[in-house]
Design a protein around this motif. Structure first.
Motif, PDB file in Angstrom:
ATOM      1  N   LEU A 151       0.591  -1.078  -0.182  1.00 11.00           N
ATOM      2  CA  LEU A 151       0.055  -0.155   0.106  1.00 11.00           C
ATOM      3  C   LEU A 151       0.808   1.162  -0.169  1.00 11.00           C
ATOM      4  CD1 LEU A 151      -2.734   1.428   0.505  1.00 11.00           C
ATOM      5  CD2 LEU A 151      -2.250   1.262   2.935  1.00 11.00           C
ATOM      6  N   LEU A 152       1.867   1.355   1.070  1.00  9.74           N
ATOM      7  CA  LEU A 152       2.522   2.450   0.926  1.00  9.74           C
ATOM      8  C   LEU A 152       3.642   2.465  -0.353  1.00  9.74           C
ATOM      9  CD1 LEU A 152       3.333   2.978   4.814  1.00  9.74           C
ATOM     10  CD2 LEU A 152       1.937   4.182   3.180  1.00  9.74           C
ATOM     11  N   ARG A 153       4.092   1.287  -0.578  1.00  6.61           N
ATOM     12  CA  ARG A 153       4.984   1.439  -1.713  1.00  6.61           C
ATOM     13  C   ARG A 153       4.418   1.725  -3.025  1.00  6.61           C
ATOM     14  NH1 ARG A 153       9.419  -3.502  -1.539  1.00  6.61           N
ATOM     15  NH2 ARG A 153      10.460  -2.903   0.304  1.00  6.61           N
ATOM     16  N   GLY A 154       3.023   1.426  -3.093  1.00  5.33           N
ATOM     17  CA  GLY A 154       2.342   1.908  -4.197  1.00  5.33           C
ATOM     18  C   GLY A 154       1.986   3.573  -4.141  1.00  5.33           C
ATOM     19  N   ALA A 155       1.738   3.995  -2.921  1.00  4.89           N
ATOM     20  CA  ALA A 155       1.536   5.442  -2.749  1.00  4.89           C
ATOM     21  C   ALA A 155       2.589   6.065  -3.237  1.00  4.89           C
ATOM     22  CB  ALA A 155       1.076   5.756  -1.161  1.00  4.89           C
ATOM     23  N   VAL A 156       3.897   5.857  -2.799  1.00  5.12           N
ATOM     24  CA  VAL A 156       5.008   6.452  -3.370  1.00  5.12           C
ATOM     25  C   VAL A 156       5.225   6.479  -4.849  1.00  5.12           C
ATOM     26  CG1 VAL A 156       6.105   6.404  -0.966  1.00  5.12           C
ATOM     27  CG2 VAL A 156       7.067   4.976  -2.765  1.00  5.12           C
ATOM     28  N   ALA A 157       4.828   5.224  -5.377  1.00  3.62           N
ATOM     29  CA  ALA A 157       5.123   5.036  -6.721  1.00  3.62           C
ATOM     30  C   ALA A 157       3.972   6.034  -7.422  1.00  3.62           C
ATOM     31  CB  ALA A 157       4.992   3.776  -7.139  1.00  3.62           C
ATOM     32  N   ALA A 158       2.883   6.105  -6.951  1.00  2.00           N
ATOM     33  CA  ALA A 158       1.885   6.790  -7.644  1.00  2.00           C
ATOM     34  C   ALA A 158       2.266   8.363  -7.530  1.00  2.00           C
ATOM     35  CB  ALA A 158       0.409   6.335  -7.142  1.00  2.00           C
ATOM     36  N   LEU A 159       2.656   8.610  -6.423  1.00  2.00           N
ATOM     37  CA  LEU A 159       2.955  10.130  -6.278  1.00  2.00           C
ATOM     38  C   LEU A 159       4.476  10.647  -6.851  1.00  2.00           C
ATOM     39  CD1 LEU A 159       2.176  10.256  -2.185  1.00  2.00           C
ATOM     40  CD2 LEU A 159       0.873  11.311  -4.427  1.00  2.00           C
ATOM     41  N   TRP A 172       4.956  14.490  -0.048  1.00  2.00           N
ATOM     42  CA  TRP A 172       4.557  14.716  -1.403  1.00  2.00           C
ATOM     43  C   TRP A 172       4.009  16.371  -1.487  1.00  2.00           C
ATOM     44  CZ3 TRP A 172      -0.391  15.772  -3.119  1.00  2.00           C
ATOM     45  CH2 TRP A 172      -0.640  16.083  -4.410  1.00  2.00           C
ATOM     46  N   ALA A 173       3.115  16.588  -0.622  1.00  2.00           N
ATOM     47  CA  ALA A 173       2.316  17.762  -0.690  1.00  2.00           C
ATOM     48  C   ALA A 173       3.252  19.050  -0.644  1.00  2.00           C
ATOM     49  CB  ALA A 173       1.090  17.904   0.255  1.00  2.00           C
ATOM     50  N   LEU A 174       4.157  19.034   0.363  1.00  2.00           N
ATOM     51  CA  LEU A 174       5.228  20.321   0.375  1.00  2.00           C
ATOM     52  C   LEU A 174       6.289  20.036  -0.549  1.00  2.00           C
ATOM     53  CD1 LEU A 174       4.598  20.282   4.410  1.00  2.00           C
ATOM     54  CD2 LEU A 174       3.427  21.722   2.440  1.00  2.00           C
ATOM     55  N   GLY A 175       6.423  19.060  -1.336  1.00  2.00           N
ATOM     56  CA  GLY A 175       7.556  18.803  -2.014  1.00  2.00           C
ATOM     57  C   GLY A 175       8.811  18.524  -1.390  1.00  2.00           C
ATOM     58  N   LEU A 176       8.621  18.034  -0.104  1.00  2.00           N
ATOM     59  CA  LEU A 176       9.896  17.728   0.601  1.00  2.00           C
ATOM     60  C   LEU A 176      10.798  16.630   0.016  1.00  2.00           C
ATOM     61  CD1 LEU A 176       8.192  18.091   3.930  1.00  2.00           C
ATOM     62  CD2 LEU A 176       9.947  19.391   3.083  1.00  2.00           C
ATOM     63  N   GLY A 177      10.351  15.789  -0.932  1.00  2.00           N
ATOM     64  CA  GLY A 177      11.244  14.858  -1.766  1.00  2.00           C
ATOM     65  C   GLY A 177      11.305  13.541  -1.034  1.00  2.00           C
ATOM     66  N   GLY A 178      12.267  12.848  -1.181  1.00  2.00           N
ATOM     67  CA  GLY A 178      12.600  11.400  -0.413  1.00  2.00           C
ATOM     68  C   GLY A 178      11.525  10.529  -0.747  1.00  2.00           C
ATOM     69  N   LEU A 179      10.859  10.557  -1.580  1.00  2.00           N
ATOM     70  CA  LEU A 179       9.690   9.518  -1.977  1.00  2.00           C
ATOM     71  C   LEU A 179      10.176   8.307  -2.575  1.00  2.00           C
ATOM     72  CD1 LEU A 179       6.608  11.933  -2.508  1.00  2.00           C
ATOM     73  CD2 LEU A 179       6.971  10.451  -0.479  1.00  2.00           C
ATOM     74  N   THR A 180      10.538   7.510  -1.477  1.00  2.00           N
ATOM     75  CA  THR A 180      11.313   6.281  -2.075  1.00  2.00           C
ATOM     76  C   THR A 180      10.583   5.070  -1.480  1.00  2.00           C
ATOM     77  OG1 THR A 180      12.960   6.107  -0.613  1.00  2.00           O
ATOM     78  CG2 THR A 180      13.384   7.226  -2.649  1.00  2.00           C
ATOM     79  N   ALA A 181      10.954   3.845  -2.193  1.00  2.00           N
ATOM     80  CA  ALA A 181      10.492   2.470  -1.496  1.00  2.00           C
ATOM     81  C   ALA A 181      10.858   2.471  -0.146  1.00  2.00           C
ATOM     82  CB  ALA A 181      10.663   1.581  -2.199  1.00  2.00           C
TER      83      ALA A 181
END
Lengths: 184, 184, 184, 184
Positions: B83-91, B158-167
């Motif tokens: 679920l969470l990995r899918g979320a970061v993938a989508a975002l 994601w919303a604040l563009g803080l980056g670091g959205l990895t698996a």
DNA sequence: ATGTAATCGAGACGGTACGTCACGTCTTGTT
DNA sequence: AACAAGACGTGACGTACCGTCTCGATTACAT
């Protein structure tokens, strides 16, 4: 651009007008022309010193509240509780809410402004929280993640209009985060 | 309004065009006129069936992906990780990211649309997660808060563009939340 | 086009509605949609039988008044006086005035309709006048010019909104024309 | 509205473009957007200074030809002949005809514009004719009626598309009117 | 009398133009 | 040189009608 000749009167009027209009109008009606008219200023004076409406809003926001420091009484729970309660209070206040929603709109559409917002407002706020957490967390813990865990729930409920932003929720969110921040 | 006479051809063309343009253009250029032109449709046909640009975007989004259900293998950690990995993938995906940022912009400015978005997209997704959590949590736990704790960190970065959205971040956020979800 | 199946009910309703709306609305608001709505008729029924709004107006006008004949009592002055007085009366009546202004607008923009108007309404009217004049004028006189001289002044004052369209003016215009029509 | 800031460049371009388009297009296609495009001007610049398309056309017309004065050689017939011949010549010229038909369309639908047209163009022209007639007519004659008698026939044939607008017709119409203007 | 084909009311459709709003640039005096 | 004011070219808004096009429902004619 030589800032020495800049009119402080105009600058203040513009930022003040922006704050007033944020509270009065739906955000799409917060036009540069409306700000100029309310401030009694020519449009050019705005465009001379700011690249976009969003930049004005950001400056108006910064004019209002400087990022505060967190106390360190040794009791993490006690130190963080006012932080989260203050957050829900701010997100519930019409003016602060208006400013923040405006920033949210702008940073989704303008990466340069998003960067400005992050560096001048967001990261300092997070750094203040991170500084307080750093000492309390077990060594090797991911402080950034800790901040996310602490603030994420409140931020999400607000951003998505899910409601339930009460002091009780703030306390509950704090307790939930503390399960990770202060294991055992 | 009698929908029986509605042209399915036009409806599909509009939603498809919207999806294409979301991927191609910065959001402020996604105008109703651009959608109409790309779809080969009169503007009135859009305004006849949708009250605003945001409503079109929402429908285009719903057309793309229906809210999925969560598996229940008995292992909460294993069930939530995708679920969470899918979320970061989508975002991280440009199209899904574009759609979501568009919705964020719209719902901050239009409470009616925000309500639509919540009821048709957001709450069903959250309900699916809550359903899986409900059985696993200790009795008396606040399921809504649990969902916030799980998704809030990812959403905030994601919303604040803080980056670091990895698996890896997804996994770490999951572990952090599990400290509360699965005490001990 | 097979006219045998044509609905007399619809035809009458359309022409009646047109007449009513001419009296009620400024001409630019006399749209085909307004006529259809007032007549309780589908737009297609109008387009099936008339090529343009102007053609409907012309038919509505013809439905109202057929071109009359002029009496011949032997006294030209006495026979023409009611003609001119009738003209100013008609041009002063709101409904007739509305119809005529509508036709003026249309025929300046649509040569085909202008031809229709001339042949079905204007020339018959002029022919009736010419017939009465023919016998009274000296041999070799230009009857068409005589008609122009008789009707031109009244028509001009009306078309240009110069005012002064009274029975007295009608009589004066008649006397002026008679200086040419009945020399001595 | 302060006209001092008005752009003479834009004003001229608009009136010139209007004149060109009158000659090129059927009048219903002479839209404000077409004028703006041809003139290289924003629509708002037109709407800022003129209330309607018709007002632009009137100004464009006034820009072209100022009302002329009539000579007075003592010979009324000789002085009026070029007037009428000039009238038929103008009504036969495509551009002048286009302008006049446009004005006819507009003044039938817009009383305010009709008033403008009368006061700024029509009445001055008529006054010039009336001034020349005044001295020549018998005392007590109705000068206005005299003007109507002189110009009405030509105007009517043109307005109703009756044709026959030749120099010969102009002379014949003059002779017919003179029967009243110069009795005996 | 009964099928069948044209007409009917209704109104959605692809378009064009409307008149307005706000953008960001520019021009014109004033301070 | 910056300022207040506001006109400018541009482009999108949301609306009104255009003339065409489906949709059943309803006639009225030819079988």
């Amino acid at each position: 651009m030589n800032e020495s000749r800049r009119s402080e009167r105009a600058r203040t009027a513009i930022l003040t007008a922006t704050g007033e209009l944020i509270a009065e109008l739906p955000y799409p009606k917060l036009t540069v022309e409306a700000i100029a008219a309310r401030a009694g200023v020519g449009k050019q004076t705005i465009y001379r010193w700011w690249p976009s409406r969003g930049a004005v809003v950001l400056d108006a926001m910064l004019e209002r509240d400087a990022p505060a420091e967190l106390p360190d009484t040794g009791d993490l729970r006690a130190d963080l509780r006012p932080l989260l309660r203050g957050a829900v209070a701010a997100l519930t206040d019409p003016v602060a809410d208006g400013f923040l929603r405006a920033m949210y709109v702008e940073i989704q559409q303008d990466p340069a402004l998003a960067r400005e917002y992050r560096e001048r407002l967001l990261l300092p706020q997070r750094a203040a929280v991170a500084a307080r957490l750093a000492g309390a967390l077990p060594p090797g813990a991911d402080t950034e993640l800790a901040v996310d865990l602490l603030l994420g729930p409140v931020q999400m409920r607000w951003a998505l209009g899910l409601g339930g932003l009460t002091a009780e929720y703030a306390d509950a969110a704090l307790e939930a985060a503390l399960a990770f921040l202060l294991p055992e």
